[in-house]
Motif scaffolding. Structure first.
Motif, PDB file in Angstrom:
ATOM      1  N   GLY A   1       0.901  -1.133   0.002  1.00 48.50           N
ATOM      2  CA  GLY A   1       0.062   0.026  -0.090  1.00 48.50           C
ATOM      3  C   GLY A   1       0.682   1.407   0.025  1.00 48.50           C
ATOM      4  O   GLY A   1       0.418   2.226  -0.581  1.00 48.50           O
ATOM      5  N   LEU A   2       1.996   1.313   0.579  1.00 50.90           N
ATOM      6  CA  LEU A   2       2.980   2.517   0.771  1.00 50.90           C
ATOM      7  C   LEU A   2       4.289   2.276   1.318  1.00 50.90           C
ATOM      8  O   LEU A   2       4.499   1.273   2.140  1.00 50.90           O
ATOM      9  CB  LEU A   2       2.139   3.513   1.685  1.00 50.90           C
ATOM     10  CG  LEU A   2       2.943   4.720   1.833  1.00 50.90           C
ATOM     11  CD1 LEU A   2       2.756   5.713   0.660  1.00 50.90           C
ATOM     12  CD2 LEU A   2       2.448   5.361   3.139  1.00 50.90           C
ATOM     13  N   VAL A   3       5.255   2.701   0.600  1.00 51.50           N
ATOM     14  CA  VAL A   3       6.603   2.606   1.111  1.00 51.50           C
ATOM     15  C   VAL A   3       7.147   3.884   1.623  1.00 51.50           C
ATOM     16  O   VAL A   3       6.735   5.027   0.809  1.00 51.50           O
ATOM     17  CB  VAL A   3       7.557   1.994  -0.173  1.00 51.50           C
ATOM     18  CG1 VAL A   3       9.137   2.029   0.344  1.00 51.50           C
ATOM     19  CG2 VAL A   3       7.056   0.607  -0.684  1.00 51.50           C
ATOM     20  N   VAL A   4       7.684   3.936   2.685  1.00 52.59           N
ATOM     21  CA  VAL A   4       7.986   5.233   3.335  1.00 52.59           C
ATOM     22  C   VAL A   4       9.588   5.203   3.428  1.00 52.59           C
ATOM     23  O   VAL A   4      10.111   4.263   4.210  1.00 52.59           O
ATOM     24  CB  VAL A   4       7.296   5.383   4.918  1.00 52.59           C
ATOM     25  CG1 VAL A   4       7.881   6.708   5.598  1.00 52.59           C
ATOM     26  CG2 VAL A   4       5.986   5.436   4.755  1.00 52.59           C
ATOM     27  N   VAL A   5      10.225   6.097   3.124  1.00 52.83           N
ATOM     28  CA  VAL A   5      11.579   6.246   3.321  1.00 52.83           C
ATOM     29  C   VAL A   5      11.821   7.815   4.159  1.00 52.83           C
ATOM     30  O   VAL A   5      11.851   8.705   3.827  1.00 52.83           O
ATOM     31  CB  VAL A   5      12.403   6.385   1.703  1.00 52.83           C
ATOM     32  CG1 VAL A   5      14.027   6.575   2.115  1.00 52.83           C
ATOM     33  CG2 VAL A   5      12.141   5.366   1.183  1.00 52.83           C
ATOM     34  N   ASP A   6      12.425   7.311   5.387  1.00 50.00           N
ATOM     35  CA  ASP A   6      12.782   8.502   6.206  1.00 50.00           C
ATOM     36  C   ASP A   6      14.254   8.473   6.718  1.00 50.00           C
ATOM     37  O   ASP A   6      14.812   7.925   7.493  1.00 50.00           O
ATOM     38  CB  ASP A   6      11.998   8.299   7.559  1.00 50.00           C
ATOM     39  CG  ASP A   6      11.871   9.533   8.437  1.00 50.00           C
ATOM     40  OD1 ASP A   6      12.637  10.290   8.245  1.00 50.00           O
ATOM     41  OD2 ASP A   6      11.515   9.167   9.702  1.00 50.00           O
ATOM     42  N   TYR A   7      15.166   9.329   5.914  1.00 49.11           N
ATOM     43  CA  TYR A   7      14.805  10.397   5.026  1.00 49.11           C
ATOM     44  C   TYR A   7      15.895  10.297   3.902  1.00 49.11           C
ATOM     45  O   TYR A   7      16.813   9.830   4.005  1.00 49.11           O
ATOM     46  CB  TYR A   7      14.446  11.486   5.710  1.00 49.11           C
ATOM     47  CG  TYR A   7      15.671  12.301   6.171  1.00 49.11           C
ATOM     48  CD1 TYR A   7      16.590  13.290   5.685  1.00 49.11           C
ATOM     49  CD2 TYR A   7      15.715  11.985   7.647  1.00 49.11           C
ATOM     50  CE1 TYR A   7      17.466  13.697   6.607  1.00 49.11           C
ATOM     51  CE2 TYR A   7      16.943  12.505   8.339  1.00 49.11           C
ATOM     52  CZ  TYR A   7      17.724  13.519   7.822  1.00 49.11           C
ATOM     53  OH  TYR A   7      18.861  14.022   8.457  1.00 49.11           O
ATOM     54  N   LEU A   8      15.510  11.308   2.891  1.00 46.25           N
ATOM     55  CA  LEU A   8      16.381  11.068   1.582  1.00 46.25           C
ATOM     56  C   LEU A   8      17.971  11.448   1.815  1.00 46.25           C
ATOM     57  O   LEU A   8      18.739  10.887   1.454  1.00 46.25           O
ATOM     58  CB  LEU A   8      15.865  12.151   0.591  1.00 46.25           C
ATOM     59  CG  LEU A   8      14.666  11.765  -0.157  1.00 46.25           C
ATOM     60  CD1 LEU A   8      13.968  12.766  -0.863  1.00 46.25           C
ATOM     61  CD2 LEU A   8      14.585  10.343  -0.860  1.00 46.25           C
ATOM     62  N   GLN A   9      18.042  12.539   2.868  1.00 44.27           N
ATOM     63  CA  GLN A   9      19.242  13.172   2.905  1.00 44.27           C
ATOM     64  C   GLN A   9      20.412  12.035   3.603  1.00 44.27           C
ATOM     65  O   GLN A   9      21.504  12.126   3.283  1.00 44.27           O
ATOM     66  CB  GLN A   9      19.410  14.363   3.784  1.00 44.27           C
ATOM     67  CG  GLN A   9      19.207  15.595   2.835  1.00 44.27           C
ATOM     68  CD  GLN A   9      17.603  15.666   2.561  1.00 44.27           C
ATOM     69  OE1 GLN A   9      16.909  15.155   2.995  1.00 44.27           O
ATOM     70  NE2 GLN A   9      17.244  16.461   1.631  1.00 44.27           N
ATOM     71  N   MET A  10      19.866  11.189   4.396  1.00 45.52           N
ATOM     72  CA  MET A  10      20.542  10.092   5.007  1.00 45.52           C
ATOM     73  C   MET A  10      20.779   9.127   4.150  1.00 45.52           C
ATOM     74  O   MET A  10      21.785   8.185   4.310  1.00 45.52           O
ATOM     75  CB  MET A  10      19.686   9.570   6.234  1.00 45.52           C
ATOM     76  CG  MET A  10      19.339  10.486   7.170  1.00 45.52           C
ATOM     77  SD  MET A  10      20.566  10.631   8.626  1.00 45.52           S
ATOM     78  CE  MET A  10      20.651   9.191   9.441  1.00 45.52           C
ATOM     79  N   MET A  11      20.290   9.050   2.995  1.00 43.32           N
ATOM     80  CA  MET A  11      20.774   7.864   1.883  1.00 43.32           C
ATOM     81  C   MET A  11      21.762   8.514   0.782  1.00 43.32           C
ATOM     82  O   MET A  11      22.457   7.810   0.000  1.00 43.32           O
ATOM     83  CB  MET A  11      19.704   7.610   1.131  1.00 43.32           C
ATOM     84  CG  MET A  11      18.543   6.827   1.904  1.00 43.32           C
ATOM     85  SD  MET A  11      17.151   6.059   0.957  1.00 43.32           S
ATOM     86  CE  MET A  11      17.994   4.940  -0.157  1.00 43.32           C
ATOM     87  N   ALA A  12      21.938  10.194   0.973  1.00 48.58           N
ATOM     88  CA  ALA A  12      22.838  10.581   0.010  1.00 48.58           C
ATOM     89  C   ALA A  12      24.237  10.471   0.582  1.00 48.58           C
ATOM     90  O   ALA A  12      24.517  11.355   1.417  1.00 48.58           O
ATOM     91  CB  ALA A  12      22.438  12.096  -0.395  1.00 48.58           C
ATOM     92  N   VAL A  13      24.959   9.480  -0.173  1.00 50.60           N
ATOM     93  CA  VAL A  13      26.541   9.506   0.614  1.00 50.60           C
ATOM     94  C   VAL A  13      27.317  10.523  -0.137  1.00 50.60           C
ATOM     95  O   VAL A  13      27.449  10.710  -1.471  1.00 50.60           O
ATOM     96  CB  VAL A  13      26.811   8.293   0.220  1.00 50.60           C
ATOM     97  CG1 VAL A  13      28.451   7.991   0.793  1.00 50.60           C
ATOM     98  CG2 VAL A  13      26.295   7.155   0.846  1.00 50.60           C
ATOM     99  N   ASP A  14      27.985  11.401   0.803  1.00 49.22           N
ATOM    100  CA  ASP A  14      28.582  12.330   0.164  1.00 49.22           C
ATOM    101  C   ASP A  14      30.129  11.989  -0.314  1.00 49.22           C
ATOM    102  O   ASP A  14      31.016  12.191   0.163  1.00 49.22           O
ATOM    103  CB  ASP A  14      28.888  13.640   1.067  1.00 49.22           C
ATOM    104  CG  ASP A  14      29.370  14.960   0.446  1.00 49.22           C
ATOM    105  OD1 ASP A  14      29.507  14.945  -0.842  1.00 49.22           O
ATOM    106  OD2 ASP A  14      29.729  15.885   1.208  1.00 49.22           O
ATOM    107  N   ALA A  15      30.221  10.906  -1.067  1.00 51.34           N
ATOM    108  CA  ALA A  15      31.610  10.227  -1.489  1.00 51.34           C
ATOM    109  C   ALA A  15      32.493  11.305  -2.273  1.00 51.34           C
ATOM    110  O   ALA A  15      33.689  11.115  -1.962  1.00 51.34           O
ATOM    111  CB  ALA A  15      31.093   9.128  -2.178  1.00 51.34           C
ATOM    112  N   ASP A  16      32.018  11.731  -3.334  1.00 51.69           N
ATOM    113  CA  ASP A  16      33.057  12.609  -4.201  1.00 51.69           C
ATOM    114  C   ASP A  16      32.888  14.183  -3.936  1.00 51.69           C
ATOM    115  O   ASP A  16      33.064  14.827  -4.885  1.00 51.69           O
ATOM    116  CB  ASP A  16      32.593  12.338  -5.552  1.00 51.69           C
ATOM    117  CG  ASP A  16      32.824  10.866  -5.941  1.00 51.69           C
ATOM    118  OD1 ASP A  16      33.811  10.190  -5.548  1.00 51.69           O
ATOM    119  OD2 ASP A  16      31.948  10.054  -6.552  1.00 51.69           O
TER     120      ASP A  16
END
Length: 450
Positions: A322-337
């Protein structure tokens, strides 16, 4: 080298096509279960496509109609001429078994796809320079493409699309309302294949809102929900869930004693230990929430590939999400480069693609920039989204959360949560005002207070 002939049944293919041209009621019985690509013989694919187009156009699928359709498009010679069509009709007695024959042809088609996927998966195993998680995800995707009969080509003639869209009105793919009247007037609800971004400054209640909307999918529509929490642990979310349920009108029949969100923390800190009657209430709460089709993943190193894998497994088991919740986007953005904006854009694009691949609605939470703090009117705007360019582009809906009392202690709107719909690709922009009780995480329509 394997010299075996691929799985196929030419006789079944010929009987299906002959049956379609013999019996006008035959094609409706197979069109939803039989794909043109399932035919092993190329000319059979073209004949089936022609009959399908005739049917969708409201025309007969007899020998003459199919012959004329192919001739008008200079395809008659390539399929073997009129004699080929005549032989199909003459070799068929009736269309009585066309359903089972269609399933047989699809069975052979699926087996050929399994063989093809197996070769591709075996090749992936040799790609040692590719990260293992990427290889595993590619393997899973190929297998799910086989099991779900996903064709490589997504380009369809509009007559096919129009027919499918009309059939969808028969409730095959509904839009699920949130239960908040003002918000539903703007968005209508959550639709499979779409991504909604819920954004706001810290302490605006984003996680509370996401949890509430997730539970609405469960309570109103009896659909399973998956929460990927990169900020809070499973147990922290569970404590909030107990608090919400204890104060929810949906569970009034249980006569739960309302328990604030910080009650468990105060017990664990020994500041205020739980009383015996409270422990009994929590035991009852635990039994109730155990029956909810709710899945929580709190692995803070998860990426979109991991989310995709988890969703596929649960969807395969439960049939629908019914729904997929992702909390939150910035935590998934790895600042590798050193390019966080680029990484965040990649995460957003991949989540948007995942929503379409799985045909599920995704609710992704996001922070907004500090620039809002410098303005007299601190209501957020779409341009306040952190690295907003890509997020604005890929999101179907953008909801911005605002509580005036957070900035103004003397606000006349205490207890009011504004859900500002800044973008609605298939709806209307505007503001939905609701009551928000942060003590319990409950959200209600303005007219429903008390």
């Amino acid at each position: 080298m394997n010299d075996k002939l691929p799985p196929q049944n030419i006789e079944a293919e010929e009987s299906i096509l002959g049956g379609i041209m013999l019996d006008s009621e035959a094609i409706p019985r197979v069109r939803d279960i039989l794909d043109a690509e399932a035919f092993y013989v190329l000319s059979h694919r073209e004949i089936y496509r022609s009959a399908l187009q005739l049917y969708l156009s409201g025309k007969p699928t007899d020998l003459m109609s199919v012959t004329n359709w192919l001739r008008d498009r200079n395809l008659l010679t390539s399929i073997g001429g009129r004699n080929k069509l005549v032989s199909l009709v003459e070799g068929t007695v009736s269309a009585i078994n066309i359903d089972s024959l269609a399933k047989l042809v699809m069975d052979k088609h699926t087996r050929r796809k399994i063989i093809s996927a197996g070769r591709e998966i075996a090749q992936l195993g040799y790609e040692t320079q590719t990260e293992l998680q990427v290889v595993v995800n590619d393997c899973e995707r190929k297998l799910f493409q086989v099991t779900n009969q996903i064709l490589d080509s997504k380009t369809e003639h509009n007559s096919t699309i129009a027919a499918a869209a009309y059939q969808e009105l028969q409730a095959s793919n509904p839009i699920y309302m949130t239960g908040l009247k003002e918000l539903d007037q703007l968005l209508v609800g959550f639709e499979g294949g779409t991504m909604t971004i819920l954004a706001g400054r810290p302490s605006m209640g984003k996680s509370f809102i996401a949890s509430f909307l997730a539970l609405q999918m469960i309570l109103l529509h009896k659909l399973p929900v998956i929460i990927f929490s990169l900020e809070m642990t499973k147990k922290q979310l569970e404590y909030r869930l107990w608090s919400f349920i204890s104060a929810s009108s949906a569970y009034r029949e249980f006569s739960f004693f309302p328990m604030t969100c910080d009650r468990i923390r105060r017990h664990r800190s020994t500041e205020k230990p739980l009383e015996e009657w409270e422990l009994k209430c929590i035991a009852s709460l635990s039994e109730v929430v155990s029956d909810l089709p709710l899945y929580i993943n709190d692995y803070r190193g998860i990426d979109v590939l991991g989310i995709a894998s988890e969703c596929r497994q649960i969807q395969s088991c439960m049939g629908k999400i019914g729904l997929v919740v992702v909390d939150y986007l910035q935590m998934m953005a790895v600042d590798a480069d050193g390019n966080r904006s680029y990484e965040l854009g990649n995460v957003a694009r991949e989540l948007y693609k995942l929503a379409g691949d799985l045909n599920v609605p995704i609710l992704a939470l996001s922070q907004i920039s500090r620039s809002v703090e410098a303005r007299p009117n601190k209501r957020p705007m779409m341009s306040d989204l952190s690295q907003s360019g890509v997020l604005e582009m890929v999101a179907d809906n953008i909801i911005l959360a605002y509580r005036d009392e957070y900035y103004n202690s003397n606000s006349f709107n205490r207890g009011v949560l504004e859900l500002i719909v800044a973008k609605a690709r298939h709806g209307n922009t505007g503001t939905a005002a609701v009551w928000f009780d942060r003590n319990y995480g409950t959200i209600t329509d303005m007219k429903s207070k008390n």
